[in-house]
Design a protein around this motif. Structure first.
Motif, PDB file in Angstrom:
ATOM      1  N   LEU A 155     -25.108  39.657 176.293  1.00 56.33           N
ATOM      2  CA  LEU A 155     -24.539  40.988 176.434  1.00 56.33           C
ATOM      3  C   LEU A 155     -24.271  41.577 175.060  1.00 56.33           C
ATOM      4  O   LEU A 155     -24.156  40.859 174.074  1.00 56.33           O
ATOM      5  CB  LEU A 155     -23.222  40.925 177.218  1.00 56.33           C
ATOM      6  N   ALA A 156     -24.181  42.888 174.996  1.00 55.93           N
ATOM      7  CA  ALA A 156     -23.814  43.576 173.762  1.00 55.93           C
ATOM      8  C   ALA A 156     -22.929  44.760 174.127  1.00 55.93           C
ATOM      9  O   ALA A 156     -22.941  45.236 175.264  1.00 55.93           O
ATOM     10  CB  ALA A 156     -25.064  44.051 173.007  1.00 55.93           C
ATOM     11  N   GLU A 157     -22.156  45.229 173.178  1.00 59.27           N
ATOM     12  CA  GLU A 157     -21.241  46.332 173.439  1.00 59.27           C
ATOM     13  C   GLU A 157     -22.020  47.614 173.706  1.00 59.27           C
ATOM     14  O   GLU A 157     -22.909  47.992 172.945  1.00 59.27           O
ATOM     15  CB  GLU A 157     -20.291  46.518 172.266  1.00 59.27           C
ATOM     16  N   LEU A 158     -21.666  48.272 174.811  1.00 59.31           N
ATOM     17  CA  LEU A 158     -22.309  49.527 175.200  1.00 59.31           C
ATOM     18  C   LEU A 158     -21.531  50.717 174.646  1.00 59.31           C
ATOM     19  O   LEU A 158     -22.085  51.575 173.971  1.00 59.31           O
ATOM     20  CB  LEU A 158     -22.397  49.615 176.721  1.00 59.31           C
ATOM     21  N   PHE A 159     -20.259  50.765 174.933  1.00 56.34           N
ATOM     22  CA  PHE A 159     -19.361  51.744 174.323  1.00 56.34           C
ATOM     23  C   PHE A 159     -17.953  51.192 174.427  1.00 56.34           C
ATOM     24  O   PHE A 159     -17.621  50.481 175.375  1.00 56.34           O
ATOM     25  CB  PHE A 159     -19.459  53.125 174.995  1.00 56.34           C
ATOM     26  N   GLY A 160     -17.145  51.513 173.442  1.00 51.44           N
ATOM     27  CA  GLY A 160     -15.811  50.938 173.418  1.00 51.44           C
ATOM     28  C   GLY A 160     -15.886  49.429 173.424  1.00 51.44           C
ATOM     29  O   GLY A 160     -16.600  48.832 172.622  1.00 51.44           O
ATOM     30  N   ARG A 161     -15.202  48.805 174.356  1.00 52.93           N
ATOM     31  CA  ARG A 161     -15.264  47.357 174.511  1.00 52.93           C
ATOM     32  C   ARG A 161     -16.073  46.953 175.741  1.00 52.93           C
ATOM     33  O   ARG A 161     -16.091  45.785 176.119  1.00 52.93           O
ATOM     34  CB  ARG A 161     -13.850  46.764 174.584  1.00 52.93           C
TER      35      ARG A 161
END
Length: 211
Positions: A155-161
């Motif tokens: 997984l990777a950060e999409l927006f914010g946390r």
């Protein structure tokens, strides 16, 4: 906690996942979506249906994925095995409406900082991104999608946390369960693992079968 290697945790000399079913999620909306799906395909009933198995890579770099595909297919009463140029997104879509499981044995990738571009690479050379999976209305209700590919659960950060990746895309499409890989695993060992997993799946739910 999405970076916590839950599968590696040990307690009293054994892996935690061998003793208990561990459930974690990165979005409550997926739980709400699964809750609202019809309950007609609990594990007792999904065994009546077939499987779609995609196995291979365009560059033939994984020697044992075709063996894996055949092993997985043999666990079901009937299975569509897609290899080479025939293993396209259109071919999978044409078959998955009656499938109890869709299995991908191929390459996966998550470009740095681009979770929506996380993708699996089909044997035909086509790429199937997490963003595309979100729009796959035909996948709703599939009991199990297996992404048998290195790091396909990353997984990777999409927006914010908030975080996102292939698993998020497949769940957003409506699949009831997803099995995916957190790390790079040799394809020969993956073949053996998946063969055993599907044998256990004939009598257990996915979490217990994997444990």
């Amino acid at each position: 906690l999405h970076r916590l290697p839950i599968g590696a945790l040990r307690r009293d000399g054994a892996y935690l996942i061998e003793r208990v079913t561990v459930v974690n999620t990165f979005s409550g909306s997926f739980h709400a979506r699964l809750r609202d799906l019809p309950r007609e395909s609990r594990w007792k009933r999904w065994r009546r249906r077939g499987a779609v198995v995609v196995a291979g890579t365009p560059d033939q770099s994984l020697r044992f994925v075709r063996d894996e595909g055949r092993c997985v297919g043999s666990s079901f009463g009937r299975a569509a095995l897609l290899e080479g140029a025939e293993a396209t997104k259109a071919a999978v879509r044409a078959r998955w409406s009656r499938a109890r499981a869709v299995h991908f044995a191929c390459h996966a990738d998550l470009p740095a900082g681009q979770p929506r571009a996380a993708r699996i690479e089909l044997p035909s050379g086509e790429e199937w991104t997490a963003a595309e999976w979100v729009e796959e209305s035909g996948a709703s209700g599939i009991p199990l999608v297996t992404l048998s590919a290195c790091r396909s659960a990353e997984l990777a950060e999409l927006f914010g946390r908030d975080v996102f990746g292939l698993v998020g895309g497949v769940l957003a499409a409506g699949a009831r369960a997803v099995v995916a890989g957190l790390w790079s695993v040799p394809d020969r060992e993956t073949r053996d693992l998946m063969a055993r997993f599907y044998r256990h799946l004939m009598r257990l739910d996915p979490a217990d079968a994997l444990a």
